[in-house]
Design a protein around this motif. Sequence first.
Motif, PDB file in Angstrom:
ATOM      1  N   UNK A   2       5.803  91.243  70.865  1.00 59.04           N
ATOM      2  CA  UNK A   2       5.510  92.510  69.842  1.00 59.04           C
ATOM      3  C   UNK A   2       7.078  93.128  69.755  1.00 59.04           C
ATOM      4  N   UNK A   3       7.111  93.692  68.679  1.00 60.63           N
ATOM      5  CA  UNK A   3       7.866  94.993  68.315  1.00 60.63           C
ATOM      6  C   UNK A   3       7.633  96.287  68.793  1.00 60.63           C
ATOM      7  N   UNK A   4       8.950  96.734  69.617  1.00 61.34           N
ATOM      8  CA  UNK A   4       7.978  98.435  69.905  1.00 61.34           C
ATOM      9  C   UNK A   4       7.340  98.632  69.274  1.00 61.34           C
ATOM     10  N   UNK A   5       6.348 100.020  69.678  1.00 55.44           N
ATOM     11  CA  UNK A   5       5.913 100.633  68.228  1.00 55.44           C
ATOM     12  C   UNK A   5       7.297 101.113  68.189  1.00 55.44           C
ATOM     13  N   UNK A  10      11.397 113.217  64.562  1.00 46.33           N
ATOM     14  CA  UNK A  10      10.798 114.138  63.915  1.00 46.33           C
ATOM     15  C   UNK A  10       8.995 114.357  64.316  1.00 46.33           C
ATOM     16  N   UNK A  11       8.527 113.834  64.385  1.00 42.71           N
ATOM     17  CA  UNK A  11       7.678 113.921  65.495  1.00 42.71           C
ATOM     18  C   UNK A  11       7.048 114.578  66.782  1.00 42.71           C
ATOM     19  N   UNK A  12       6.676 115.665  66.355  1.00 43.46           N
ATOM     20  CA  UNK A  12       5.798 116.460  67.940  1.00 43.46           C
ATOM     21  C   UNK A  12       5.469 115.214  68.886  1.00 43.46           C
ATOM     22  N   UNK A  66      -0.379 107.462  68.414  1.00 44.79           N
ATOM     23  CA  UNK A  66      -0.172 106.129  67.888  1.00 44.79           C
ATOM     24  C   UNK A  66       0.242 106.665  66.497  1.00 44.79           C
ATOM     25  N   UNK A  67      -0.424 107.340  65.948  1.00 38.07           N
ATOM     26  CA  UNK A  67      -1.136 107.760  64.559  1.00 38.07           C
ATOM     27  C   UNK A  67      -0.134 108.902  64.016  1.00 38.07           C
ATOM     28  N   UNK A  68       1.085 109.551  64.757  1.00 37.88           N
ATOM     29  CA  UNK A  68       1.755 110.300  64.326  1.00 37.88           C
ATOM     30  C   UNK A  68       3.550 109.070  64.267  1.00 37.88           C
TER      31      UNK A  68
END
Length: 324
Positions: A2-5, A10-12, A66-68
């Motif tokens: 699978x592709x990389x996440x 801009x996310x911390x 993961x969520x951000x």
Amino acid sequence: MPAAPRIDPAAALLFVINGQAGSQDGDATRDAIESALAAAGRTGELLYCTPADLKRVAAEAAAKALASNAAVIAVGGDGTINTVAQAAHAAGCILGVIPRGTFNYFARTHGIATDTAEAAAQLLAARPAPVQVAAVNDQVFLVNASVGLYPDLLEDREAWKARFGRTRLVALGAAAATLLRAQRRLKLRIDLDGFVRELRTLTLFVGNNRLQLEQLGVLVGERPDGAPDNGRVTAVMLKPIGTLAMLRLMLRGAMGSLGDDDGIERFEFQEMVVNPPRVMRLRRMKVAFDGEVARMKPPLRFRVLPAPLWLLKPGATAEQRTAA
């Protein structure tokens, strides 16, 4: 594969730090990370925790990353990196590493600097690349896992470090003392590719780190492109031997020629199941992984996991990021 996440600049970034804020070492680490973030125009959250809270904090940080579309960064030695990597792999988020251990095999294998400020600057310019992950039962390991003599060696090393300090010389002294008195034979039943054999050994060591295996002189196979992962791990079994033979093995290990000694057996595999004698199968076995020691209920299943760990790796090319 699978592709990389996806990672959002801009996310911390979430830095999981095994240690207390306010100490001289903790302040130096904070200053190095904050300076690197400021220089790169990035933001980050520094999460200090005690060893008892590390697993929980790592899991919460991995889920948040993961969520951000961010990354969780492990700041510490091999044990800390292992705990955060386990959380990152389970969540499917990206991992970064700022090593602060003694040997730092995982970081050095993947070109990550051992200086805190340099490693922080590197990871802010890095891109995710797939890294091979292995496991014993449900426990991930990045460097090695073992039963028998090696877990005893690690426990003795921690006792020596608590008494004499955390230096390489102390670690080597503890290892020598453990090896010279070790003669407890471990009887194991091994299932490898459908072939079952019984054997006696002082230790069964499974390596998932090319640099460590190269330094010991027990590296078996390699990928044609020279990449550190080949989809397999290397088992090394130490035969029951006397004190003089043990001294010879220590010398060969220090010289990087352990694989040439008749006192060991080595082979590669993707999956292997290990059982103690039937009378001991209700007891938990002492298992070492990435510098930590735990007790696990047999059988022990050593294997290469199908899904990679996505690591912020300095200098990763597009080809490396998509390689299987």
